[in-house]
Design a protein around this motif. Structure first.
Motif, short mmCIF file in Angstrom:
data_model
loop_
_atom_site.label_atom_id
_atom_site.label_comp_id
_atom_site.label_asym_id
_atom_site.label_seq_id
_atom_site.Cartn_x
_atom_site.Cartn_y
_atom_site.Cartn_z
N GLY A 70 8.63 34.04 33.00
CA GLY A 70 9.18 35.37 33.11
C GLY A 70 8.32 36.31 33.94
O GLY A 70 7.09 36.22 33.92
N THR A 71 8.97 37.21 34.65
CA THR A 71 8.26 38.22 35.44
C THR A 71 8.51 39.63 34.93
O THR A 71 8.02 40.60 35.51
N ASP A 72 9.27 39.74 33.83
CA ASP A 72 9.54 41.05 33.23
C ASP A 72 8.45 41.31 32.19
O ASP A 72 8.63 41.11 31.00
N TRP A 73 7.30 41.77 32.67
CA TRP A 73 6.11 41.85 31.82
C TRP A 73 6.29 42.76 30.62
O TRP A 73 5.71 42.50 29.55
N ALA A 74 7.09 43.80 30.75
CA ALA A 74 7.28 44.72 29.63
C ALA A 74 8.10 44.09 28.50
O ALA A 74 8.03 44.53 27.36
N GLN A 75 8.86 43.05 28.82
CA GLN A 75 9.77 42.45 27.84
C GLN A 75 9.30 41.10 27.30
O GLN A 75 9.79 40.65 26.26
N LEU A 76 8.39 40.43 27.98
CA LEU A 76 8.02 39.07 27.58
C LEU A 76 7.55 39.02 26.13
O LEU A 76 6.70 39.80 25.70
N TRP A 129 -2.93 40.59 36.83
CA TRP A 129 -1.60 41.19 36.92
C TRP A 129 -0.85 40.91 35.63
O TRP A 129 -1.22 40.07 34.83
N GLY A 130 0.23 41.70 35.42
CA GLY A 130 1.03 41.55 34.21
C GLY A 130 1.07 42.82 33.40
O GLY A 130 0.95 43.94 33.92
N ARG A 131 1.24 42.67 32.09
CA ARG A 131 1.31 43.81 31.18
C ARG A 131 -0.02 44.55 31.16
O ARG A 131 -1.08 43.93 31.17
N ASN A 132 0.06 45.91 31.08
CA ASN A 132 -1.16 46.70 31.17
C ASN A 132 -1.11 47.94 30.28
O ASN A 132 -1.69 48.96 30.59
N GLU A 133 -0.42 47.84 29.17
CA GLU A 133 -0.20 49.01 28.31
C GLU A 133 -1.47 49.50 27.63
O GLU A 133 -1.51 50.64 27.14
N ARG A 134 -2.51 48.68 27.58
CA ARG A 134 -3.77 49.10 26.98
C ARG A 134 -4.93 48.95 27.96
O ARG A 134 -6.08 48.91 27.55
N GLY A 177 -8.42 50.60 35.74
CA GLY A 177 -8.70 52.01 35.53
C GLY A 177 -7.49 52.85 35.17
O GLY A 177 -7.57 54.07 35.15
N ASP A 178 -6.34 52.20 34.90
CA ASP A 178 -5.12 52.93 34.55
C ASP A 178 -4.26 52.06 33.64
O ASP A 178 -4.68 50.99 33.21
N LEU A 179 -3.05 52.55 33.34
CA LEU A 179 -2.13 51.81 32.48
C LEU A 179 -0.89 51.36 33.25
O LEU A 179 0.13 51.03 32.66
N LEU A 180 -0.99 51.30 34.56
CA LEU A 180 0.14 50.89 35.38
C LEU A 180 0.30 49.37 35.39
O LEU A 180 -0.68 48.64 35.53
N GLN A 181 1.52 48.92 35.23
CA GLN A 181 1.82 47.49 35.27
C GLN A 181 1.66 46.98 36.69
O GLN A 181 2.13 47.61 37.64
N ARG A 182 1.00 45.85 36.84
CA ARG A 182 0.87 45.20 38.15
C ARG A 182 1.77 43.97 38.18
O ARG A 182 1.62 43.07 37.34
N GLU A 205 4.00 49.63 38.87
CA GLU A 205 4.94 50.57 38.28
C GLU A 205 4.50 50.96 36.88
O GLU A 205 3.64 50.31 36.27
N GLU A 206 5.09 52.04 36.42
CA GLU A 206 4.84 52.47 35.05
C GLU A 206 5.76 51.66 34.16
O GLU A 206 6.98 51.67 34.34
N ALA A 207 5.18 50.96 33.21
CA ALA A 207 5.97 50.07 32.36
C ALA A 207 6.92 50.87 31.48
O ALA A 207 6.57 51.93 30.96
N LYS A 208 8.14 50.36 31.34
CA LYS A 208 9.11 50.99 30.45
C LYS A 208 8.66 50.79 29.01
O LYS A 208 8.20 49.72 28.62
N ALA A 209 8.81 51.83 28.18
CA ALA A 209 8.42 51.73 26.78
C ALA A 209 9.31 50.72 26.08
O ALA A 209 10.53 50.75 26.21
N VAL A 210 8.70 49.81 25.35
CA VAL A 210 9.42 48.78 24.61
C VAL A 210 8.88 48.76 23.19
O VAL A 210 7.68 48.89 22.96
#
Length: 466
Positions: free
Chosen positions: A17-23, A86-91, A97-102, A425-430
């Motif tokens: 999967g490439t939908d990191w916010a949903q995996l 790369w991948g999920r970056n919510e924490r 240095g940020d919370l942006l998803q790569r 991108e900024e990850a969608k809240a899940v």
């Protein structure tokens, strides 16, 4: 594993999967998603059903790949020690240095010049080891899993997030492995240090640090351990591997020790109970002993190592609908294979052996790499045809994906190449309802609170590889 010293770098392929916010997440909502929006999301974040090369790494000669059984992010190091994530970056687990998803591999600027040689990911944190035997970590530190000696707490910032690499308090580091929210380091002199959440005894120091946080009622909590501490009872350790909430080590005497959460029998002691300290597995005490220079791995509910034969053994829960195995049993489907690399996701498994890659387990995003006409999930080990007759140096499983590190061949030069439509991108809240990343489904209860019984995280024993 004898040919690893000759490895001079190769190429990375990715399946899953490439939908990191949903995996690994069910979404947690009661309302059904809009079909049109779902279709658009699937087109934007496709499941890669066969191994793809990644455009961002086409010209990079890669030395190692890494993920983790609870990780929804990837770590790669090139032959010059440059680290990409790369991948999920919510924490902040990507270290940028940020919370942006790569969505594409991105160089971790804070590690430049550090020559990273090993790495592993937890649910929300990452730890790396450098050529100079130092260790750096980044991401969530609420349980002290970064091993930096302290946990920051404030009303304005309830979570301690280290968004850029920070040095861990470990010297002589040789390797590292991460569970959901704890970390185990292996030193060059065969010692093991642990830090993080002690809830199930997974730190191996004889206690879960339990205490009652309320004076007038009962609220059981577990005191985090932010300073890496040596497990005094272990010495001569050659390998360490962490599952979601348990750990296995192999030492130079041919002994295997496990500790931590014991549900599903994944500690191999013929009982389902937690172990607060390393306990030697009885099955490997006699005629059959572990081979410490061979592969070992741990996942959400299972554990693997190689013993006399050589023969791969497994225990715990490997199938969604199967029974638990509370002591080591030979994996007959992989008898006779020369195993080079082994990795576990929450309930998926991958092996690099001879000139094949073999995968199996409870998959849902194409992470087994069987291709668009192959099975999405497999209860028995089966070959990944796209990588057949290719030298694969390493495999690395995560939540909903698998990484492969291989030699570059004419066949693989023609592999499909993936480039996401959006790089950052900024990850969608899940909602935090994660079947594969170590929470109530497929793992254990959230850290810090009194635990409840966990449900099964799938796996599979798989199709016999031929």
């Amino acid at each position: 594993m004898s040919d690893q010293n000759q490895w001079s770098g190769g190429i990375v392929l990715f399946a899953g999967g490439t939908d990191w916010a949903q995996l690994g997440r069910s979404g947690g909502g009661k309302s059904k998603p809009d079909p049109q929006q779902e279709l658009e999301r699937q087109e934007r974040y496709p499941n890669l059903l066969e191994p793809h090369r990644l455009k961002a790494l086409l010209d990079v000669k890669v030395a190692f790949i890494a993920a983790g059984s609870a990780a929804a992010h990837c770590i790669v190091g090139d032959i010059n020690g440059v680290c990409y994530t790369w991948g999920r970056n919510e924490r902040g687990q990507l270290g940028h240095g940020d919370l942006l998803q790569r969505n594409i591999p991105t160089v971790v600027a804070g590690l430049q010049g550090k020559a990273v040689v090993k790495a592993c990911g937890g649910k929300h944190h990452t730890v790396v080891v450098t050529k100079d035997e130092e260790s750096y970590s980044f991401g969530l530190n609420t349980q002290g899993q970064l091993g930096i000696g302290s946990i920051k707490k404030s009303k304005n910032a309830p979570e301690d997030l280290q968004l850029a690499p920070i040095k861990a308090l470990v010297e002589g580091a040789a390797n590292v492995s991460c569970g959901v929210d704890f970390t185990a380091w292996l030193t060059k002199d065969g010692k093991v240090l642990t830090a993080g959440n002690p809830q199930y005894g997974q730190l191996g120091h004889g206690t879960n640090h339990e205490y009652n946080a309320k004076d007038t009622s009962i609220k059981i909590m577990y005191e985090p351990q932010p300073t890496p501490k040596v497990i005094a009872s272990l010495s001569g350790v050659k390998q360490v591997a962490c599952g979601h909430t348990h750990t296995i080590t192999l030492d130079d005497t041919g002994a295997a020790y496990t500790w931590g959460n014991g549900n599903y029998g994944k500690l191999g002691h013929k009982v389902q109970q937690d172990e607060m300290s390393p306990r030697q597995i009885e099955s490997f005490k006699g005629r059959i002993q572990v081979l410490p220079d061979q592969v070992c791995a741990a996942g959400g509910t299972s554990t693997f190592c190689v013993a006399t034969g050589p023969q791969l053994y497994s225990w715990g829960k490997l199938k969604v609908s199967g029974d638990n195995t509370t002591h080591p049993m030979p994996v007959e489907d992989l008898s006779g294979w020369n195993l080079r690399s082994l990795s576990c996701g929450p309930g998926t498994f991958a092996v690099a052996a001879d000139r094949s890659v073999i995968t199996w387990g409870a998959a849902s995003n194409g992470e087994l790499g069987y291709g668009p006409n192959g099975k999405k999930s497999s209860a028995r080990p089966g070959k990944c045809d796209a990588l057949e007759d290719t030298f694969t140096h390493q495999v690395a499983c995560g939540v909903g994906f698998t990484l492969f590190l291989t030699e570059l061949t004419d066949k693989l030069s023609k592999s499909p190449v993936f480039e996401p439509s959006v790089a950052t991108e900024e990850a969608k809240a899940v909602a935090e309802d994660e079947a594969g990343a170590g929470t109530s489904k497929g793992g254990e209860a959230a850290a810090g609170a009194k635990r409840k019984g966990a449900t099964a995280a799938g796996g599979g024993r798989g199709k016999k590889a031929k």
